[in-house]
Structure formats: C-alpha cells, structure tokens
Enzyme design. Structure first.
Site, mmCIF file in Angstrom:
data_model
loop_
_atom_site.group_PDB
_atom_site.id
_atom_site.type_symbol
_atom_site.label_atom_id
_atom_site.label_comp_id
_atom_site.label_asym_id
_atom_site.label_seq_id
_atom_site.Cartn_x
_atom_site.Cartn_y
_atom_site.Cartn_z
ATOM 1 N N HIS A 1 0.694 -0.806 -0.088
ATOM 2 C CA HIS A 1 0.217 0.498 -0.179
ATOM 3 C C HIS A 1 0.686 1.203 0.192
ATOM 4 O O HIS A 1 0.311 2.226 -0.466
ATOM 5 C CB HIS A 1 -0.489 0.137 1.347
HETATM 6 C C1 UD1 Z 1 -2.343 6.052 5.878
HETATM 7 C C2 UD1 Z 1 -1.173 6.550 5.725
HETATM 8 C C3 UD1 Z 1 -0.085 5.275 5.890
HETATM 9 C C4 UD1 Z 1 -0.339 3.703 6.293
HETATM 10 C C5 UD1 Z 1 -1.830 3.427 6.082
HETATM 11 C C6 UD1 Z 1 -2.079 2.109 6.442
HETATM 12 C C7 UD1 Z 1 -1.145 8.639 5.710
HETATM 13 C C8 UD1 Z 1 0.098 9.956 5.204
HETATM 14 N N1 UD1 Z 1 -0.878 7.293 5.329
HETATM 15 O O1 UD1 Z 1 -1.970 5.293 3.796
HETATM 16 O O2 UD1 Z 1 1.397 5.835 6.993
HETATM 17 O O3 UD1 Z 1 0.644 2.928 6.590
HETATM 18 O O4 UD1 Z 1 -2.673 4.179 5.978
HETATM 19 O O5 UD1 Z 1 -3.322 1.500 6.109
HETATM 20 O O6 UD1 Z 1 -1.363 9.176 6.493
HETATM 21 N N2 UD1 Z 1 -9.370 4.527 1.042
HETATM 22 C C9 UD1 Z 1 -10.275 4.036 0.508
HETATM 23 N N3 UD1 Z 1 -11.828 3.822 1.644
HETATM 24 C C10 UD1 Z 1 -10.539 4.253 3.318
HETATM 25 C C11 UD1 Z 1 -9.139 4.575 3.423
HETATM 26 C C12 UD1 Z 1 -8.624 4.930 1.643
HETATM 27 O O7 UD1 Z 1 -11.001 3.813 -0.413
HETATM 28 O O8 UD1 Z 1 -11.322 3.637 3.608
HETATM 29 C C13 UD1 Z 1 -8.632 4.822 -0.501
HETATM 30 C C14 UD1 Z 1 -9.119 6.322 -1.277
HETATM 31 O O9 UD1 Z 1 -8.807 6.393 -2.384
HETATM 32 C C15 UD1 Z 1 -7.785 6.870 -0.074
HETATM 33 C C16 UD1 Z 1 -6.666 6.278 -0.663
HETATM 34 O O10 UD1 Z 1 -7.005 4.815 0.038
HETATM 35 O O11 UD1 Z 1 -7.454 7.912 -1.229
HETATM 36 C C17 UD1 Z 1 -5.226 6.417 0.921
HETATM 37 O O12 UD1 Z 1 -6.265 6.310 2.317
HETATM 38 P P1 UD1 Z 1 -4.958 7.606 3.130
HETATM 39 O O13 UD1 Z 1 -5.765 7.490 4.418
HETATM 40 O O14 UD1 Z 1 -4.645 9.013 2.120
HETATM 41 O O15 UD1 Z 1 -3.298 6.676 2.694
HETATM 42 P P2 UD1 Z 1 -3.256 5.482 3.096
HETATM 43 O O16 UD1 Z 1 -2.723 4.845 1.818
HETATM 44 O O17 UD1 Z 1 -4.495 4.683 3.585
HETATM 45 N N1 UDP Z 2 -3.514 -5.516 8.985
HETATM 46 C C1 UDP Z 2 -5.024 -6.443 8.803
HETATM 47 N N2 UDP Z 2 -5.805 -6.478 7.581
HETATM 48 C C2 UDP Z 2 -4.753 -6.411 6.493
HETATM 49 C C3 UDP Z 2 -3.518 -5.159 6.619
HETATM 50 C C4 UDP Z 2 -3.189 -5.443 7.282
HETATM 51 O O1 UDP Z 2 -5.329 -6.695 10.376
HETATM 52 O O2 UDP Z 2 -5.557 -6.706 5.166
HETATM 53 C C5 UDP Z 2 -2.950 -5.558 9.829
HETATM 54 C C6 UDP Z 2 -1.732 -5.549 10.383
HETATM 55 O O3 UDP Z 2 -2.395 -7.468 10.532
HETATM 56 C C7 UDP Z 2 -0.971 -5.156 10.802
HETATM 57 C C8 UDP Z 2 -1.717 -3.755 9.963
HETATM 58 O O4 UDP Z 2 -2.938 -4.015 9.752
HETATM 59 O O5 UDP Z 2 -1.313 -4.294 11.791
HETATM 60 C C9 UDP Z 2 -0.639 -2.992 9.434
HETATM 61 O O6 UDP Z 2 -1.298 -1.645 9.097
HETATM 62 P P1 UDP Z 2 -1.049 -1.369 7.461
HETATM 63 O O7 UDP Z 2 -0.661 -1.718 6.799
HETATM 64 O O8 UDP Z 2 -2.381 -1.025 6.881
HETATM 65 O O9 UDP Z 2 -0.236 -0.044 7.637
HETATM 66 P P2 UDP Z 2 1.137 0.259 8.195
HETATM 67 O O10 UDP Z 2 1.548 -0.170 9.563
HETATM 68 O O11 UDP Z 2 2.505 0.143 7.394
HETATM 69 O O12 UDP Z 2 1.374 1.936 8.661
#
Ligand code: UD1
Ligand code: UDP
Length: 356
Positions: free
Chosen positions: A204
């Site tokens: 991601h």
């Molecule tokens: C965010 C965090 C990242 C973390 C990740 C965990 C920032 C800058 N990044 O990244 O550090 O590792 O969360 O998963 O804060 N979207 C949906 N539904 C949702 C959420 C997101 O469709 O419920 C889609 C949207 O298109 C959105 C994109 O995912 O624009 C990115 O979501 P965003 O929260 O901006 O960043 P993440 O990549 O999830």
């Molecule tokens: N996780 C989850 N379901 C998924 C992917 C991740 O429950 O499909 C959990 C995972 O076990 C961990 C956390 O989400 O506890 C990690 O989050 P993510 O990879 O979104 O973000 P990051 O740790 O890179 O910030």
C-alpha cells in the site's frame, strides 16, 4: 486526568487497543477521536467490532484527500474538539496524517503531546510518514519508543528529555489476540489454505502503488511465484492496479488470491500460517517477526532495522528478480530474538502518563 486520543488509520486502531485498556485499568479517562481518515468498514469498523478498543466518542469524518486538504481539515476540526474537551494530554500513534494534525492542533493550544511509536526513521524524506514522524517527535513532550534504535535516533536529533523505551504496543496486541485468532478465525478453511501452503502479500505504500514501474514489477513477481499468494488488497492499491490495466481475473488465474482487506484476527491467522510474507507495511513486517514468519520487504529501506539485523527480514525493493530469488531461497532458522519489549508497553505508557 483526561487523555484525548486521536486515531484515524487501520494500524492506529490496533496500536490504541492495548493502550486504551491500560488507561482504563489505571482509571485514566480517555476521549477517543477518530479522524475518519479510514472509513470503509473493512479498514475501520471491523477493528472496533473485533478488538476491545472502545467505540470512538467522536468521528470527524474527514475521509480521503490530498495531504494538505486531509491534514488541514483534521487540524481545523481537532482544534475545535480540543478547545471543548480541554484534555490534559493528547495521545497520538505512529506516523499518519491523523498523527501530524493532532500534534499540530494540540501544541498551539499548549496541550502536551504523547507520541506512541516515537523515534522511528526511514531516513527517506520522500515518504509522507517520515515528515509526520520527524515533526511529531520534535513537538511531543513524551516519546514512547518501541526499540533501542528508536531511542538512539531521537538522541541523535537532540531529543532525550521525555523519551522512554517501553517496547512495542503492536507486540502487546499480538500477545493478547494471537490465541483468540487461532480459535476464532475461519479464514484458512474459508480459502482452502494449509499451514505453510501459501504466501501472504500486502502492498500500500505510495512509492510502490503510485509508481507504475514498481507496481508492475511487484505484480509480475506475485503472479510469477509458484506458491499460492494471498493478497488482501488495500483500496489505494486496488485503484492503482485497475488504472494500470491489470485485470483481477488475470492476476487470480496466476495463483494470486485477491481478497478484501481482512479484519485483525484473520490477518493474524494468515500471518501465523504463511510460509513467507511479502509486504511494504510497517506493522506487517513486525507481526511477521513476532510469529517467526520470514518476511520479504518490498521497499528499499525499513524503519525496523532490527528485523534485518537478526536475519528474519530481507529488503527486495520492487525488483521482481530479487523478490523471486528470495521467495525461493530465504529461509531463516532458529527463533527471532526478543527485541520489541516484554509485552507490557501499554502499561508502561499509562504509568508514565500518570506520573507526568
Ligand atoms: C495511510 C497512512 C500510512 C499507513 C496507512 C495504513 C498517511 C500519509 N498514510 O495510508 O502511513 O501506512 O494509512 O493503511 O497518513 N481509501 C479508501 N477507503 C478507506 C481508506 C482509504 O478507499 O477507508 C483509499 C482512498 O482512495 C484514499 C487512498 O485509499 O485516497 C489512500 O488513503 P489514505 O488514508 O490517504 O492513505 P493510506 O495509503 O491508507
Ligand atoms: N491488517 C489487517 N488486515 C489487512 C492488512 C493489515 O488487519 O488486510 C493489519 C495488520 O495485521 C497490522 C496493521 O493492519 O496490524 C498494519 O496496517 P497497514 O499495513 O495498513 O499500515 P502500516 O503498518 O504500514 O502503517
């Protein structure tokens, strides 16, 4: 004492769970704010349903947007909440835009900030998380570090006062939920998987999803692996894969099981039973270490350097040949040494909050 906790993204619900429990045990009152950064049911609500974290007192519903828009909206709304709630501390987790917004809102109102998972550094300033971490640590009054490396990083930046080595709250969480996952999760049966009969992949990071060359290379590797690969797809990645013109049926036809993002218990069950994990996630790298499941990290660097040094994690970037090479040869033996604390990080955090 009143704590205002701010969470917003998937890993933060998991990190906040043991800490909320420890605050309750210490009779500390907590007001839980969800910024709404993550909002799909399987990115947010599922964690509140499965874990013992209380439902948020308030959901700001900010949702997705550019960094400026998302962080700015959160900042405005959090400021209002903080002015009304007047907490003694603001508690923030990790490195997301929700973390940064809460920190900025709090310091301007002279509310002290406590940062859980402080001191992590990738030293890659192209990652939004790196800026969020550096700024949050600079502003925080209490800095709870998961590892000695994190303490050393802060010390190198001149931040010693208020920094405590407490261990990793995700380790606390895994200790609390791994057995429950073994008992309750049905995901292996549902997907027809056996122990060590599959690999698990998550992707991601914008550096991978938003760079067509890197995303293509990762998909080529995943579809070229002869093992079954279970691939819970983050919504960001699903969109980008579609934009690149890959069809999910073609990916699935090559042995990659694309599934929706899973709940925490299913994820723990998958991580415990996979032969190998391929990921660019911070949390998943650590969990693979806790379960002694070898990890191939799809990045060029990691904050969790101890997992490399102990030989349970290896960096493959987005290089399909390197990924394939490690899939066939990476097989650490023995058991990973304990480097993420004693499973009581949350208790130590509650204690420090009380004593400050
Ligand atoms: C965010 C965090 C990242 C973390 C990740 C965990 C920032 C800058 N990044 O990244 O550090 O590792 O969360 O998963 O804060 N979207 C949906 N539904 C949702 C959420 C997101 O469709 O419920 C889609 C949207 O298109 C959105 C994109 O995912 O624009 C990115 O979501 P965003 O929260 O901006 O960043 P993440 O990549 O999830
Ligand atoms: N996780 C989850 N379901 C998924 C992917 C991740 O429950 O499909 C959990 C995972 O076990 C961990 C956390 O989400 O506890 C990690 O989050 P993510 O990879 O979104 O973000 P990051 O740790 O890179 O910030």
């Amino acid at each position: 004492m009143k704590i205002l906790t701010v969470v917003g993204a998937r890993p933060q619900f998991i990190k906040a769970t043991p800490v909320s429990q420890a605050l309750q045990n210490a009779d500390i009152s907590e007001f839980l704010v969800h910024t709404g950064q993550h909002y799909d049911a399987n990115m947010s609500q599922v964690f509140f349903d499965e874990l013992s974290i209380p439902q948020p007192d308030l959901n700001l519903g900010v949702g997705s947007g550019s960094h400026g828009k998302q962080t700015g909206e959160m900042l405005m709304r959090l400021e209002e909440v903080m002015m009304t709630e007047k907490p003694d501390w603001t508690l923030v987790y990790g490195d997301t835009n929700s973390t940064l917004a809460a920190t900025l809102a709090a310091i301007k109102l002279h509310i002290p900030v406590a940062h859980v998972e402080a001191g992590l550094r990738s030293f890659n300033r192209r990652m939004p998380e790196e800026h969020n971490r550096v700024i949050t640590d600079r502003c925080a009054d209490l800095l709870f570090c998961p590892t000695q490396t994190a303490m050393d990083n802060l010390s190198r930046e001149g931040i010693d006062a208020g920094a405590f080595l407490v261990g990793d709250v995700m380790y606390d969480s895994v200790l609390a939920f791994a057995e429950i996952a073994r008992q309750r999760s049905q995901i292996l049966d549902r997907l027809g998987l056996t122990r060590h009969g599959f690999l698990l992949a998550t992707v991601h990071r914008p550096a991978n999803t938003d760079d067509p060359q890197r995303l293509n290379a990762i998909l080529e590797a995943l579809t070229g692996i002869s093992d079954i690969v279970v691939f819970p797809l983050h919504p960001r990645t699903r969109k980008k894969i579609q934009e690149l013109g890959w069809k999910t049926e073609d990916i699935q036809a090559n042995g990659v099981m694309i599934i929706e993002p899973t709940g925490y218990l299913d994820m723990l069950a998958l991580e415990q039973n996979a032969r190998l994990i391929l990921t660019d996630s911070g949390g998943v790298q650590k969990e693979s270490y806790f379960f002694a499941t070898p990890c191939i990290t799809l990045r060029d660097e990691t904050e969790w350097v101890e997992t490399l040094e102990t030989g349970w994690n290896v960096l493959a970037g987005a290089d399909s040949e390197k990924i394939m090479h490690h899939v066939s040869s990476f097989a650490p033996t023995g058991s990973p040494p304990s480097i993420f604390g004693d499973g009581h990080a949350a208790q130590k955090i509650a204690y420090q909050l009380l004593s400050h």
